[in-house]
Design a protein around this motif. Structure first.
Motif, PDB file in Angstrom:
ATOM      1  N   LYS A  10       0.676  -1.403  -0.143  1.00 34.10           N
ATOM      2  CA  LYS A  10      -0.410   0.476   0.240  1.00 34.10           C
ATOM      3  C   LYS A  10       0.612   1.348   0.059  1.00 34.10           C
ATOM      4  O   LYS A  10       0.295   2.264   0.796  1.00 34.10           O
ATOM      5  N   LEU A  11       2.139   0.891  -0.568  1.00 40.50           N
ATOM      6  CA  LEU A  11       2.761   2.103  -0.357  1.00 40.50           C
ATOM      7  C   LEU A  11       3.112   3.424  -1.141  1.00 40.50           C
ATOM      8  O   LEU A  11       1.701   4.648  -0.697  1.00 40.50           O
ATOM      9  N   GLY A  12       1.706   2.977  -2.579  1.00 41.88           N
ATOM     10  CA  GLY A  12       1.202   4.063  -3.302  1.00 41.88           C
ATOM     11  C   GLY A  12       0.317   4.469  -2.690  1.00 41.88           C
ATOM     12  O   GLY A  12      -0.195   6.629  -2.649  1.00 41.88           O
ATOM     13  N   MET A  13      -0.855   4.488  -1.690  1.00 46.14           N
ATOM     14  CA  MET A  13      -1.842   4.217  -1.344  1.00 46.14           C
ATOM     15  C   MET A  13      -1.181   5.576  -0.275  1.00 46.14           C
ATOM     16  O   MET A  13      -1.326   7.064  -0.264  1.00 46.14           O
ATOM     17  N   VAL A  14      -0.322   5.348   0.219  1.00 48.88           N
ATOM     18  CA  VAL A  14       0.032   6.223   1.613  1.00 48.88           C
ATOM     19  C   VAL A  14       0.877   7.685   0.827  1.00 48.88           C
ATOM     20  O   VAL A  14       0.916   8.208   1.033  1.00 48.88           O
ATOM     21  N   MET A  15       1.851   6.781  -0.409  1.00 48.45           N
ATOM     22  CA  MET A  15       2.210   7.918  -0.433  1.00 48.45           C
ATOM     23  C   MET A  15       1.911   9.389  -0.995  1.00 48.45           C
ATOM     24  O   MET A  15       1.797  10.783  -1.061  1.00 48.45           O
ATOM     25  N   GLY A  16       0.728   9.081  -1.498  1.00 48.21           N
ATOM     26  CA  GLY A  16      -0.692   9.620  -2.768  1.00 48.21           C
ATOM     27  C   GLY A  16      -1.051  10.446  -1.557  1.00 48.21           C
ATOM     28  O   GLY A  16      -1.731  11.806  -1.511  1.00 48.21           O
ATOM     29  N   LYS A 159      -1.682  13.335  -6.792  1.00 51.25           N
ATOM     30  CA  LYS A 159      -1.235  12.907  -6.025  1.00 51.25           C
ATOM     31  C   LYS A 159      -1.587  12.340  -5.385  1.00 51.25           C
ATOM     32  O   LYS A 159      -1.123  10.554  -4.284  1.00 51.25           O
ATOM     33  N   ALA A 160      -2.376  12.118  -4.253  1.00 54.89           N
ATOM     34  CA  ALA A 160      -3.553  11.405  -4.168  1.00 54.89           C
ATOM     35  C   ALA A 160      -3.807  10.599  -4.626  1.00 54.89           C
ATOM     36  O   ALA A 160      -4.234   8.912  -4.717  1.00 54.89           O
ATOM     37  N   GLY A 163      -1.733   7.457  -6.317  1.00 56.14           N
ATOM     38  CA  GLY A 163      -0.677   6.936  -4.616  1.00 56.14           C
ATOM     39  C   GLY A 163      -1.441   5.537  -5.202  1.00 56.14           C
ATOM     40  O   GLY A 163      -1.506   4.415  -5.310  1.00 56.14           O
ATOM     41  N   ILE A 164      -2.851   5.983  -4.899  1.00 57.11           N
ATOM     42  CA  ILE A 164      -4.150   4.980  -4.529  1.00 57.11           C
ATOM     43  C   ILE A 164      -3.926   4.103  -5.884  1.00 57.11           C
ATOM     44  O   ILE A 164      -3.782   1.967  -5.992  1.00 57.11           O
ATOM     45  N   LEU A 165      -4.509   4.108  -6.769  1.00 56.43           N
ATOM     46  CA  LEU A 165      -3.915   3.064  -8.528  1.00 56.43           C
ATOM     47  C   LEU A 165      -2.830   2.897  -8.426  1.00 56.43           C
ATOM     48  O   LEU A 165      -3.099   1.037  -9.338  1.00 56.43           O
ATOM     49  N   VAL A 214       5.000  11.578  -7.117  1.00 61.08           N
ATOM     50  CA  VAL A 214       4.552  10.124  -6.632  1.00 61.08           C
ATOM     51  C   VAL A 214       5.003   9.120  -7.202  1.00 61.08           C
ATOM     52  O   VAL A 214       5.723   7.631  -6.640  1.00 61.08           O
ATOM     53  N   ALA A 215       4.738   8.841  -8.824  1.00 63.62           N
ATOM     54  CA  ALA A 215       4.983   7.713  -9.649  1.00 63.62           C
ATOM     55  C   ALA A 215       6.442   6.979  -9.788  1.00 63.62           C
ATOM     56  O   ALA A 215       7.217   6.030  -9.603  1.00 63.62           O
TER      57      ALA A 215
END
Length: 296
Positions: A10-16, A159-160, A163-165, A214-215
């Motif tokens: 879930k790193l993308g989600m929390v970074m986003g 950014k939000a 990260g989730i996607l 983010v990406a």
């Protein structure tokens, strides 16, 4: 780097979420600090801003935040790797799983991601000239400022959501989608001559900034693992920062030579295409591929 140490999934989600909130903070506090300066003077505003930072950030930095989990105390990152030969070998060597930085620097993926950072920071450097571009296209200073606000708000949303996607869709697809949105935003900005489409173009260009903000760190983490992530990210970011510093002046020079920012806007579209291709190829060629499962 903190988030990458504490979240293995879930790193993308929390970074986003974290970086998206930083965009919202910038949107809110830019006019607040401007009000401070106008009404209190810049010296008092500096002191007041410093006081806010001390109260809101310093206690957490000193007393709450930890650079990475301490496994000796039973602390583990979310989604901690509990299997796979990669994790076992790293643990036996007393190291985090991942590629050593010296080896990472010699991989095609690293070269491609450095190129992505450089290209997208050249794109982002044009944001500082957006107000001037809009004025040159017949908008007022206030309307030009609204376009910049549209970019900032779009960046917060971009950014939000990216990260989730990244965690729920194919990363390559997510990168292509947001790159296409950013490309379309800069293209629309080149032709928009009225406030509404110009603000919409700014919002789309801001959404596209999620790719570099983010990406790119997410792809670096997934490509090289935890071991030397902070060092590798710092080197990639350094190249991007140098490119941004040069590009701000270069975009101004283009305007001085041509009387228009349209050439820079068109070049931004081309840079997005190249950057998206490099990021997708680099990700597919990544030297470190995690084999993970959730800790029970």
């Amino acid at each position: 780097m903190l988030l990458a140490n504490w979240f293995e999934s879930k790193l993308g989600m929390v970074m986003g979420i974290a970086l998206g909130l930083s965009g919202i903070g910038g949107t809110i506090f830019n006019p607040v600090v401007s009000w401070f300066i106008t009404n209190l003077g810049w010296q008092t505003s500096y002191r007041l801003t410093a006081l806010i930072l001390v109260i809101c950030i310093l206690p957490f930095s000193l007393l709450v935040f930890k650079f990475r989990p301490d496994e000796a105390k039973g602390e583990q990152a979310y989604g901690h790797i509990v299997s796979a030969a990669v994790a076992d070998d790293a643990q036996a060597a007393g190291e985090l799983p991942g590629i050593e930085s010296k080896k990472a620097y010699r991989t095609p993926t690293f070269v491609l991601l450095v190129l992505v950072s450089v290209l997208l920071q050249i794109v982002a450097a044009l944001v500082q000239h957006v107000s001037s571009h809009e004025i040159a296209h017949g908008l007022t200073l206030e309307q030009g400022a609204l376009v910049v606000s549209g970019i900032m708000f779009g960046a917060a949303i971009g950014k939000a959501t990216i990260g989730i996607l990244l965690d729920y869709l194919k990363p390559e697809l997510t990168i292509v989608i947001y790159s296409a949105i950013g490309l379309a935003g800069w293209g629309l900005m080149a032709v928009a001559t009225t406030p509404t489409p110009a603000i919409a173009a700014g919002f789309m260009a801001g959404l596209g900034q999620g790719v570099v903000l983010v990406a790119l760190p997410w792809v670096i983490r997934k490509s090289f693992g935890q071991r030397d992530y902070s060092e590798i990210l710092s080197i990639v970011s350094m190249f991007g920062a140098v490119a941004s510093a040069i590009a701000v002046t270069a975009h101004g020079a283009v305007f001085d030579a041509t009387g228009s920012y349209v050439p820079s806007l068109v070049s931004n579209m081309a840079l997005y295409v190249v950057a998206a291709a490099c990021m997708v190829i680099g990700f597919r060629m990544r030297p470190f591929k995690e084999i993970t499962k959730q800790a029970k």
